[in-house]
Design a protein around this motif. Sequence first.
Motif, PDB file in Angstrom:
ATOM      1  N   HIS A  95       6.502 -15.827   6.670  1.00 23.35           N
ATOM      2  CA  HIS A  95       5.135 -15.417   6.357  1.00 23.35           C
ATOM      3  C   HIS A  95       4.891 -13.943   6.685  1.00 23.35           C
ATOM      4  CE1 HIS A  95       3.810 -19.482   5.422  1.00 23.35           C
ATOM      5  NE2 HIS A  95       4.496 -19.917   6.506  1.00 23.35           N
ATOM      6  N   GLY A  96       5.438 -13.460   7.771  1.00 20.21           N
ATOM      7  CA  GLY A  96       5.246 -12.049   8.144  1.00 20.21           C
ATOM      8  C   GLY A  96       5.843 -11.109   7.127  1.00 20.21           C
ATOM      9  N   SER A  97       7.059 -11.497   6.650  1.00 19.98           N
ATOM     10  CA  SER A  97       7.708 -10.650   5.641  1.00 19.98           C
ATOM     11  C   SER A  97       6.920 -10.633   4.340  1.00 19.98           C
ATOM     12  CB  SER A  97       9.131 -11.165   5.395  1.00 19.98           C
ATOM     13  OG  SER A  97       9.762 -10.394   4.393  1.00 19.98           O
ATOM     14  N   MET A  98       6.407 -11.819   3.950  1.00 23.22           N
ATOM     15  CA  MET A  98       5.617 -11.893   2.713  1.00 23.22           C
ATOM     16  C   MET A  98       4.356 -11.037   2.809  1.00 23.22           C
ATOM     17  SD  MET A  98       6.034 -15.995   2.023  1.00 23.22           S
ATOM     18  CE  MET A  98       4.857 -15.992   0.678  1.00 23.22           C
ATOM     19  N   SER A  99       3.701 -11.075   3.969  1.00 22.30           N
ATOM     20  CA  SER A  99       2.492 -10.274   4.158  1.00 22.30           C
ATOM     21  C   SER A  99       2.802  -8.789   4.142  1.00 22.30           C
ATOM     22  CB  SER A  99       1.828 -10.667   5.481  1.00 22.30           C
ATOM     23  OG  SER A  99       0.694  -9.860   5.716  1.00 22.30           O
ATOM     24  N   ALA A 100       3.906  -8.417   4.827  1.00 17.07           N
ATOM     25  CA  ALA A 100       4.297  -7.004   4.858  1.00 17.07           C
ATOM     26  C   ALA A 100       4.678  -6.507   3.472  1.00 17.07           C
ATOM     27  CB  ALA A 100       5.445  -6.801   5.834  1.00 17.07           C
ATOM     28  N   LEU A 101       5.376  -7.395   2.696  1.00 18.67           N
ATOM     29  CA  LEU A 101       5.774  -7.014   1.345  1.00 18.67           C
ATOM     30  C   LEU A 101       4.548  -6.812   0.448  1.00 18.67           C
ATOM     31  CD1 LEU A 101       8.019  -6.535  -0.686  1.00 18.67           C
ATOM     32  CD2 LEU A 101       8.046  -9.010  -1.150  1.00 18.67           C
ATOM     33  N   SER A 102       3.548  -7.713   0.577  1.00 20.18           N
ATOM     34  CA  SER A 102       2.318  -7.579  -0.213  1.00 20.18           C
ATOM     35  C   SER A 102       1.595  -6.281   0.111  1.00 20.18           C
ATOM     36  CB  SER A 102       1.402  -8.769   0.057  1.00 20.18           C
ATOM     37  OG  SER A 102       0.173  -8.630  -0.613  1.00 20.18           O
ATOM     38  N   THR A 103       1.543  -5.939   1.385  1.00 16.66           N
ATOM     39  CA  THR A 103       0.901  -4.689   1.796  1.00 16.66           C
ATOM     40  C   THR A 103       1.640  -3.492   1.231  1.00 16.66           C
ATOM     41  OG1 THR A 103       0.115  -5.723   3.842  1.00 16.66           O
ATOM     42  CG2 THR A 103       0.209  -3.315   3.782  1.00 16.66           C
ATOM     43  N   LEU A 104       2.985  -3.558   1.280  1.00 18.28           N
ATOM     44  CA  LEU A 104       3.782  -2.437   0.763  1.00 18.28           C
ATOM     45  C   LEU A 104       3.562  -2.251  -0.740  1.00 18.28           C
ATOM     46  CD1 LEU A 104       5.886  -0.258   1.248  1.00 18.28           C
ATOM     47  CD2 LEU A 104       7.683  -1.992   0.919  1.00 18.28           C
ATOM     48  N   ARG A 105       3.492  -3.379  -1.465  1.00 15.00           N
ATOM     49  CA  ARG A 105       3.255  -3.291  -2.910  1.00 15.00           C
ATOM     50  C   ARG A 105       1.890  -2.651  -3.211  1.00 15.00           C
ATOM     51  NH1 ARG A 105       5.377  -9.352  -4.565  1.00 15.00           N
ATOM     52  NH2 ARG A 105       7.608  -8.816  -4.772  1.00 15.00           N
ATOM     53  N   SER A 106       0.879  -3.033  -2.450  1.00 16.56           N
ATOM     54  CA  SER A 106      -0.457  -2.472  -2.645  1.00 16.56           C
ATOM     55  C   SER A 106      -0.466  -0.969  -2.373  1.00 16.56           C
ATOM     56  CB  SER A 106      -1.456  -3.190  -1.737  1.00 16.56           C
ATOM     57  OG  SER A 106      -2.736  -2.613  -1.845  1.00 16.56           O
ATOM     58  N   ILE A 107       0.234  -0.581  -1.294  1.00 11.98           N
ATOM     59  CA  ILE A 107       0.311   0.838  -0.959  1.00 11.98           C
ATOM     60  C   ILE A 107       1.054   1.597  -2.040  1.00 11.98           C
ATOM     61  CG2 ILE A 107       1.266   2.506   0.666  1.00 11.98           C
ATOM     62  CD1 ILE A 107       0.747   0.421   2.884  1.00 11.98           C
ATOM     63  N   ASN A 108       2.158   1.015  -2.533  1.00  6.02           N
ATOM     64  CA  ASN A 108       2.931   1.694  -3.585  1.00  6.02           C
ATOM     65  C   ASN A 108       2.108   1.863  -4.866  1.00  6.02           C
ATOM     66  OD1 ASN A 108       5.205   2.014  -2.011  1.00  6.02           O
ATOM     67  ND2 ASN A 108       6.219   0.136  -2.747  1.00  6.02           N
ATOM     68  N   GLN A 109       1.292   0.828  -5.177  1.00  3.61           N
ATOM     69  CA  GLN A 109       0.429   0.924  -6.367  1.00  3.61           C
ATOM     70  C   GLN A 109      -0.588   2.045  -6.200  1.00  3.61           C
ATOM     71  OE1 GLN A 109      -1.797  -2.645  -7.210  1.00  3.61           O
ATOM     72  NE2 GLN A 109      -2.280  -1.992  -9.297  1.00  3.61           N
ATOM     73  N   SER A 110      -1.228   2.114  -5.037  1.00  2.00           N
ATOM     74  CA  SER A 110      -2.195   3.195  -4.776  1.00  2.00           C
ATOM     75  C   SER A 110      -1.506   4.542  -4.785  1.00  2.00           C
ATOM     76  CB  SER A 110      -2.875   2.958  -3.425  1.00  2.00           C
ATOM     77  OG  SER A 110      -3.621   1.753  -3.446  1.00  2.00           O
ATOM     78  N   LEU A 111      -0.292   4.569  -4.267  1.00  2.00           N
ATOM     79  CA  LEU A 111       0.467   5.822  -4.242  1.00  2.00           C
ATOM     80  C   LEU A 111       0.800   6.288  -5.655  1.00  2.00           C
ATOM     81  CD1 LEU A 111       1.636   7.820  -2.198  1.00  2.00           C
ATOM     82  CD2 LEU A 111       3.759   6.503  -2.203  1.00  2.00           C
ATOM     83  N   ASP A 112       1.167   5.346  -6.512  1.00  3.91           N
ATOM     84  CA  ASP A 112       1.466   5.697  -7.911  1.00  3.91           C
ATOM     85  C   ASP A 112       0.213   6.252  -8.600  1.00  3.91           C
ATOM     86  OD1 ASP A 112       4.073   4.913  -7.640  1.00  3.91           O
ATOM     87  OD2 ASP A 112       3.768   2.902  -8.472  1.00  3.91           O
ATOM     88  N   GLN A 113      -0.954   5.600  -8.381  1.00  7.00           N
ATOM     89  CA  GLN A 113      -2.207   6.073  -8.980  1.00  7.00           C
ATOM     90  C   GLN A 113      -2.555   7.469  -8.489  1.00  7.00           C
ATOM     91  OE1 GLN A 113      -5.024   3.042  -7.929  1.00  7.00           O
ATOM     92  NE2 GLN A 113      -4.401   1.655  -9.592  1.00  7.00           N
ATOM     93  N   THR A 114      -2.343   7.702  -7.215  1.00  9.97           N
ATOM     94  CA  THR A 114      -2.658   9.019  -6.647  1.00  9.97           C
ATOM     95  C   THR A 114      -1.744  10.084  -7.226  1.00  9.97           C
ATOM     96  OG1 THR A 114      -3.367   7.960  -4.595  1.00  9.97           O
ATOM     97  CG2 THR A 114      -2.884  10.308  -4.498  1.00  9.97           C
ATOM     98  N   ARG A 115      -0.464   9.747  -7.413  1.00 12.91           N
ATOM     99  CA  ARG A 115       0.473  10.714  -8.000  1.00 12.91           C
ATOM    100  C   ARG A 115       0.096  11.040  -9.449  1.00 12.91           C
ATOM    101  NH1 ARG A 115       5.724   7.729  -5.366  1.00 12.91           N
ATOM    102  NH2 ARG A 115       5.815   8.946  -3.399  1.00 12.91           N
ATOM    103  N   VAL A 116      -0.380  10.004 -10.192  1.00 16.36           N
ATOM    104  CA  VAL A 116      -0.830  10.239 -11.573  1.00 16.36           C
ATOM    105  C   VAL A 116      -2.038  11.168 -11.585  1.00 16.36           C
ATOM    106  CG1 VAL A 116      -1.867   9.153 -13.592  1.00 16.36           C
ATOM    107  CG2 VAL A 116       0.095   8.091 -12.482  1.00 16.36           C
ATOM    108  N   GLN A 117      -2.981  10.944 -10.647  1.00 17.06           N
ATOM    109  CA  GLN A 117      -4.161  11.804 -10.560  1.00 17.06           C
ATOM    110  C   GLN A 117      -3.776  13.250 -10.258  1.00 17.06           C
ATOM    111  OE1 GLN A 117      -7.059  10.231  -7.839  1.00 17.06           O
ATOM    112  NE2 GLN A 117      -7.151   8.229  -8.865  1.00 17.06           N
ATOM    113  N   ILE A 118      -2.776  13.421  -9.377  1.00 22.81           N
ATOM    114  CA  ILE A 118      -2.321  14.775  -9.059  1.00 22.81           C
ATOM    115  C   ILE A 118      -1.651  15.404 -10.272  1.00 22.81           C
ATOM    116  CG2 ILE A 118      -0.682  16.085  -7.658  1.00 22.81           C
ATOM    117  CD1 ILE A 118      -1.285  14.186  -5.368  1.00 22.81           C
ATOM    118  N   ALA A 119      -0.866  14.605 -11.018  1.00 22.67           N
ATOM    119  CA  ALA A 119      -0.137  15.132 -12.172  1.00 22.67           C
ATOM    120  C   ALA A 119      -1.075  15.481 -13.326  1.00 22.67           C
ATOM    121  CB  ALA A 119       0.909  14.123 -12.635  1.00 22.67           C
ATOM    122  N   THR A 120      -2.129  14.627 -13.555  1.00 19.68           N
ATOM    123  CA  THR A 120      -3.026  14.842 -14.695  1.00 19.68           C
ATOM    124  C   THR A 120      -4.288  15.604 -14.326  1.00 19.68           C
ATOM    125  OG1 THR A 120      -4.161  12.725 -14.313  1.00 19.68           O
ATOM    126  CG2 THR A 120      -2.218  12.707 -15.760  1.00 19.68           C
TER     127      THR A 120
END
Length: 432
Positions: A8-33
């Motif tokens: 369960h801990g790994s699943m929770s940590a993985l979900s958090t990492l995915r959410s952070i990566n998604q926000s990070l991708d959006q932020t990089r797109v905003q910086i690029a565009t």
Amino acid sequence: MSSILTNHGSMSALSTLRSINQSLDQTRVQIATGKSVASSAENASIWAVSKVMESDVAGFKKISESLALGDSTVAVARQGAEAITTLLTDMKNLVASAQVENVDREKIQNNIGKLKEQIQGIVGTASFNGQNLLQNTGTEAGSGKTSILSSLDRSQSSVSGTHIAVRRRDLGTGAAAISASGGSYTADVVTGTLNAARSATLDVSAVEVEAGAAYSLSIVATDGDSSSFDATALNNTATASQTQTEMAANEISYVARDGDTMSDVSRALTNKFASYAARNEIDSSVLNLTSSGSKITATSGVTNGTDTIAIKINVLESDAENTIGGGLDVLNDLDVTTDEGARTAMGQIEGLIQTSIDSAAALGSDQGRLETQSDFISKLSTSLRSGIGQLIDADMIETSARLQALQVQQQLAVNALSIANDAPRAILGLFR
């Protein structure tokens, strides 16, 4: 509960990492565009509004180009009208010189002819991009003005263009011609009689104006013994009502051009009367005509109960195929070689100068309207671009700070996932 099958801990940590990566991708797109909303997938409502506003900005850019073209066209015509006014003033000085008998009137007339040629040259060349606002002799409806796209009006369901109409101000010297037969002719459309009241107003506002229609002013004076005035000098018709043949030869006449109103017709007829009065030595105390809007006011200081002067307006419709003359067609009649011609020219030149001044002033007013609208469109476009920026542009300072924070969160999430993945290994120690 500890389990080697479900972490369960790994699943929770993985979900958090995915959410952070998604926000990070959006932020990089905003910086690029440089945009906080780069596609409809990110925020469909804001994206749709911004695209509509961007299309309006593109449209207003074309409108600015249209206004600039229109402003240049009107400016050329205005400068031409002002130059013609100067030449007519020079011509007035020559006409004044011709009032003296012991001058060489032939040379003066020759100089007047040269100035007339200059005026014709200015009218012919005062065009911009094929548009000449100092010519208007066409009978086609709408030919008397040019429409300049000035704005876009957006409603909930449609977009429509707004135009500024600029009237052509004819300053040509082409001669007008009224048909002596054919067409629909009506005499005495509006009448007024000077008698003991010594004042009459001819309201011609109800008379229809159409391009190619001819209008004349006839005078019928009655003074049996010529004790008050010379009726022969006043009368320009042989009978109580002017005939069409008489109208064709009438000096006090005007063929309307497209865009004219009865105010223009009234002013033209009173100017023609001034020339007629000068030619026939009619003093203003005997008969004076002035125009104000669509009304012609006639006054006299000599009429009474029995000695009267009747003023009448006659109309010949455009089906008679009359010829529209230039706004300065009276120049063709300007002849100072005789005493009578010199005297008449003084009355004629004043009307010509006023026509030119009115044209230059009207074109100047139109140019001012275009410049004001152009300035407004420029400011409106700036405001729209600013509004679009507030809707979809990214705050680069905030975005940069968010990027650094997300990068730190990503590192922590990776570490948390690593720790969570190592937790099941502790269970193996229980079996040793």
